[in-house]
Design a protein around this motif. Structure first.
Motif, mmCIF file in Angstrom:
data_model
loop_
_atom_site.group_PDB
_atom_site.id
_atom_site.type_symbol
_atom_site.label_atom_id
_atom_site.label_comp_id
_atom_site.label_asym_id
_atom_site.label_seq_id
_atom_site.Cartn_x
_atom_site.Cartn_y
_atom_site.Cartn_z
ATOM 1 N N ASP A 548 -5.785 6.399 -2.469
ATOM 2 C CA ASP A 548 -5.606 5.991 -1.193
ATOM 3 C C ASP A 548 -6.866 6.862 -0.264
ATOM 4 O OD1 ASP A 548 -5.371 4.690 1.236
ATOM 5 O OD2 ASP A 548 -3.474 5.517 1.472
ATOM 6 N N VAL A 755 -4.696 -4.391 -8.279
ATOM 7 C CA VAL A 755 -4.703 -3.401 -7.147
ATOM 8 C C VAL A 755 -6.006 -3.544 -6.257
ATOM 9 C CG1 VAL A 755 -4.772 -0.779 -6.780
ATOM 10 C CG2 VAL A 755 -3.767 -1.947 -8.834
ATOM 11 N N PHE A 783 -0.915 -4.769 -5.692
ATOM 12 C CA PHE A 783 -0.406 -3.738 -5.186
ATOM 13 C C PHE A 783 -1.726 -3.152 -4.285
ATOM 14 C CE2 PHE A 783 2.511 -3.868 -8.468
ATOM 15 C CZ PHE A 783 3.269 -3.231 -8.066
ATOM 16 N N THR A 785 -3.276 -0.418 -1.311
ATOM 17 C CA THR A 785 -3.480 1.138 -0.935
ATOM 18 C C THR A 785 -3.053 1.236 0.430
ATOM 19 O OG1 THR A 785 -5.523 1.273 -0.525
ATOM 20 C CG2 THR A 785 -4.839 1.985 -2.752
ATOM 21 N N HIS A 788 0.980 0.563 0.132
ATOM 22 C CA HIS A 788 1.793 1.418 -1.227
ATOM 23 C C HIS A 788 1.211 2.683 -1.322
ATOM 24 C CE1 HIS A 788 2.287 -2.924 -2.320
ATOM 25 N NE2 HIS A 788 3.479 -2.534 -2.622
ATOM 26 N N VAL A 791 -1.863 4.100 -5.936
ATOM 27 C CA VAL A 791 -1.113 3.268 -7.149
ATOM 28 C C VAL A 791 -1.624 3.855 -8.366
ATOM 29 C CG1 VAL A 791 -0.845 1.152 -8.180
ATOM 30 C CG2 VAL A 791 -0.978 1.298 -5.545
ATOM 31 N N PRO A 804 3.660 3.029 -7.451
ATOM 32 C CA PRO A 804 3.036 3.235 -6.214
ATOM 33 C C PRO A 804 3.657 4.291 -5.554
ATOM 34 C CG PRO A 804 4.826 1.637 -6.276
ATOM 35 C CD PRO A 804 4.686 1.849 -7.495
ATOM 36 N N THR A 805 2.719 5.119 -4.660
ATOM 37 C CA THR A 805 3.353 6.244 -3.803
ATOM 38 C C THR A 805 4.532 5.785 -2.870
ATOM 39 O OG1 THR A 805 1.186 7.004 -4.226
ATOM 40 C CG2 THR A 805 2.675 8.095 -2.609
ATOM 41 N N GLU A 807 7.400 3.221 -2.059
ATOM 42 C CA GLU A 807 8.167 1.951 -2.695
ATOM 43 C C GLU A 807 8.198 0.981 -1.857
ATOM 44 O OE1 GLU A 807 8.829 1.711 -5.802
ATOM 45 O OE2 GLU A 807 8.321 3.746 -6.406
ATOM 46 N N PRO A 810 5.953 -5.541 -3.961
ATOM 47 C CA PRO A 810 4.619 -5.926 -4.143
ATOM 48 C C PRO A 810 4.503 -7.287 -3.570
ATOM 49 C CG PRO A 810 5.511 -6.315 -6.232
ATOM 50 C CD PRO A 810 6.479 -5.219 -5.253
#
Length: 811
Positions: A548, A755, A783, A785, A788, A791, A804-805, A807, A810
């Protein structure tokens, strides 16, 4: 205690503070419902009282420690999750930036740059800290509480502490970037009590400022502080004046990046924030003055406490100033009670007061460094046998011991937060800290004199300039020494616990018989943990982490055989934030790696390129691939010149280039073609985007496609010159722009996972709703950034795991 049945409990406040902190940490980690905790707390206090009356002090002490732990847990839950339903912390987690009408009171002196200061930053930018009262994001205004940090641009108005301000601002919840083990910007602002951030141009905010009766004391102190700062700037300008204002009044707005770096790398960064040393020197000098005119000890100590409180307010009331004031006041209270001040007990009292006010301070680097350094100094100061030495030698050796203790005590904390430790700090502090004391005492004297008369004290400004110049020069000298500062890997929590356990085993006198065996065992455990991180067992999975980095790309590929590849370095379009230094490098170091086998610059635009400057400065790089399109940007010139100076190959790659990443993984370039791709239409930026390096990662039978910022024309070229095969995962092109991710392209690759690397609430509107709809149409799980955080994809055989950092479900 009655009857003398047992020895008094030594330094009980330190144990109570430790229990309170432990409870707060546990509550932050796991949480707990407040009502049962209150019942348990009441039962423990009742049990402690019963055991105390029954002359069972050990049992009573245990109950009290448990009660303090529960109190810490309750206090943290109350601060982190305010029970007041109108608090801004209860805004929805997906509360996106919006323009609202906000009213509140100014809670602290405005942060404004000193004119013409070296590091003054954005001119005409004023930062206000408000305690919110009313918020209107729709026609209806609602009452609210909580802290708000507002940035006013092109500010010309007068804003004073206590004034009521109402205006229209673009507001958002503090977010920052979210990466595993990275700087937690949301927590940073939460520690400061900031629930919302906002900004506006003063001319467009429709501001109404109303003085509030009863805030005359706050306004008087703020006005005095502003006058002192401006007069100090006039009397001592340049880097020397900026340093003087930072040390005396806690204003760091004028410090240049070069000066800050010099103090950081020399191990003396702590003097740039008002510390316990500064405050204790002022209080000590004031006590000596009062005792010299025969003021009684209790009255002198009480007057010194008032001075400390006044100085804390005058210096801006920042967390570091408040910590210093509380710690100094704790010692002074002992003198008021006519007792010998025990530094550990005073440290415990200060920690209890600060944590009771804000238990989130536990997560502040300054709080951790302050108490770790003070505890280490206290542990060493009374254990160095120097009484037989002459006074000069005693002073020198004690200073060395204290400086070394502070360095060793803070080493893990510095490694965690900054990935740096200074080896020159032990010697640098011997010179720079005394100079800091001189600047503090004489600088405050001159500032008060200047507030009364513009001429100040004759000759004192010149002396202060000389002392400040000596400090800056000394910091630069020590920072330039070989190995003055070392880049290190951040230790794990278990490593930190083992390290401090080792230090404690050596410091506790009651462990005479077991001290060396226990210390030896803990040292072996610590070395074992380090060895495990440095030489980990070989993993079978391929790990791909989409960091991210805001509106930009940076992807770290960790091969199953240990190879490490970085695809792009992120970046912003100006110098306000170094993505590479703050995000990319710290994440790589958190993996206990410092050598990259390959960097791939997909294309030379700032949001992919600028972060690579820090990567090249701080890490070892074996080879760099690029698209073959040069750039006039300074960051690109830096890359080319740095690689040439180090003899690192810079290779323009085209479709067909391959590289092994590990025994089961291969990297293949799919685009651009050998003679580059020439779009039929579009700007130069579009040409650069359409020539992004497109990479196909094959791990056994799985495929992952990394696409840079290619647009529709490059996608059409790839489909026409294929074949393209279905992939397990796709890095969505160009941050989800509507000019990319065309339906034919997605139909050809049909990703299971998509992503999108995209900035939170970015001004481009990425990802575009049409792109999200097209991804949904091919069955991709999306997903992002911005939702989430970073990722991570783990590819092991036929198994793909998405981590994912944050939760969230998606899209």
């Amino acid at each position: 205690m009655e009857g003398g049945t047992s020895q008094p409990v030594p330094r009980p406040l330190l144990g109570f503070a430790a229990a309170f902190a432990a409870g707060a940490l546990l509550a932050d980690r796991w949480g707990s419902p407040p009502v049962p905790l209150l019942a348990v707390l009441a039962a423990l206090l009742l049990t402690a009282a019963v055991w105390w009356r029954a002359r069972q002090p050990a049992a009573a002490l245990f109950a009290l420690l448990a009660a303090f732990a529960l109190a810490g847990a309750l206090r943290l839950l109350a601060v982190a999750h305010p029970p007041d339903p109108t608090h801004l912390a209860h805004l929805p987690t997906d509360w996106t930036p919006r323009r609202c009408r906000l009213a509140g009171r100014i809670a602290a002196p405005p942060e404004e740059p000193i004119p013409d200061a070296p590091g003054a930053g954005v001119p005409d930018r004023l930062v206000l800290r408000l305690e919110a009262e009313r918020l209107a994001c729709s026609p209806e205004a609602v009452p609210v509480t909580g802290g708000v940090r507002l940035a006013l641009y092109e500010a010309r108005g007068e804003y004073r502490t206590g004034d009521r301000v109402e205006g229209t601002f673009l507001l958002r919840r503090p977010r920052g970037t979210i990466n595993p083990g990275g700087f937690d910007y949301r927590r940073f602002r939460q520690v400061q009590g900031v629930a919302l951030e906002g900004w506006a141009r003063e001319t467009q905010a429709e501001l109404a400022v109303e003085p509030v009766p009863g805030a005359w004391l706050h306004r008087a102190i703020a006005a005095l502080r502003k006058r002192m700062l401006l007069r100090l700037q006039e009397a001592v300008s340049g880097e020397e004046g900026a340093l003087l204002r930072a040390i005396v009044l806690g204003d760091r707005s004028g410090l240049s990046e070069a000066t800050v770096t010099a103090f950081r790398d020399s191990g003396t960064y702590h003097i740039l924030a008002i510390s316990g040393l500064n405050v204790s020197l002022l209080a000590g000098a004031f006590l000596l003055l009062l005792r010299g005119v025969r003021v009684p000890a209790r009255a002198s100590a009480a007057a010194a406490v008032l001075l400390v409180v006044f100085y804390a307010a005058l210096a801006g009331g920042s967390p570091s100033v408040i910590r210093a004031a509380v710690m100094t006041a704790a010692v002074l209270f002992a003198l008021m009670l006519e007792r010998q001040a025990d530094l550990f007990n005073s440290l415990g009292l200060a920690a209890l007061l600060l944590l009771a006010a804000n238990p989130l301070s536990l997560f502040d680097a300054g709080f951790q460094l302050t108490f770790a350094a003070t505890a280490a100094i206290a542990a060493v100061a009374d254990r160095v046998p120097l009484t037989h030495l002459p006074r000069p030698a005693r002073w020198l050796l004690l200073s060395l011991a204290v400086s070394a203790a502070a360095t060793l005590g803070t080493l893990p904390i510095l490694a965690v937060h900054f990935q740096r430790v200074s080896l020159s700090g032990v010697l640098a502090n011997l010179l720079i800290v005394p100079l800091s004391g001189v600047l503090t005492a004489l600088g405050m004297l001159e500032a008060l004199a200047l507030a009364l008369h513009p001429a100040g004290i004759p000759g004192l400004a010149d002396l202060l300039r000389l002392v400040a110049a000596s400090q800056v020069g000394a910091a630069r000298l020590f920072a330039a020494l070989p190995l003055a500062t070392l880049q290190v890997y951040p230790p794990t929590l278990l490593m930190i616990a083992t390290y401090y356990g080792l230090a404690l085993s050596l410091a506790v006198r009651s462990l005479t018989r077991w001290r060396l065996p226990l210390a030896g065992l803990l040292a072996l455990v610590l070395l074992g943990q380090v060895a495990w991180k440095v030489w980990p067992p070989r993993a079978s999975a391929l790990t791909v982490t989409f960091l991210d980095v805001g509106e930009g790309d940076s992807i770290l590929v960790e091969g199953s055989g240990g190879g490490l590849i970085l695809v792009d370095g992120g970046g912003v379009y100006d110098d306000r934030f170094d993505v590479g230094d703050r995000i990319v490098v710290p994440y790589i170091l958190s993996r206990w790696r410092s050598r990259l086998d390959l960097i791939v610059l997909t294309h030379p635009q700032p949001d992919h390129l600028n972060g690579l400057q820090a990567v090249l400065r701080r890490l070892t790089v074996a080879e760099v691939w690029e698209s073959g399109i040069p750039s006039p940007a300074p960051a690109y010139r830096f890359l080319v010149e740095t690689l040439r100076a180090r003899g690192v190959p810079l290779r323009a790659v085209a479709a067909g280039a391959t590289r092994r990443v590990g025994p089961d993984t291969e990297l293949t370039v799919l685009h651009p073609p050998p003679n580059l791709f020439v779009p039929r239409r579009g700007s130069r930026a579009s040409r650069v985007n359409n020539n992004s390096v497109v990479l196909l990662l094959r791990h056994r039978d799985q495929r992952l496609l990394l696409t840079g910022d290619i647009e529709a024309e490059a996608e059409t070229h790839l489909v026409a010159n294929g074949p393209l095969h279905p992939v397990m995962a796709l890095k969505v092109p160009h941050h989800g722009s509507r000019t990319s991710s065309t339906a034919p392209f997605l139909d050809a690759i049909r990703p299971s996972i998509a992503v999108i690397q995209v900035g939170f609430a970015n001004r481009f509107g990425h990802p575009h709703p049409d792109v999200l709809a097209r991804l949904q149409a091919v069955g991709a799980r999306v997903f992002r950034t911005d939702r989430h955080g970073a990722v991570r994809l783990l590819l092991d055989g036929d198994l793909l795991t998405v981590v994912p950092t944050v939760e969230l479900p998606p899209e």
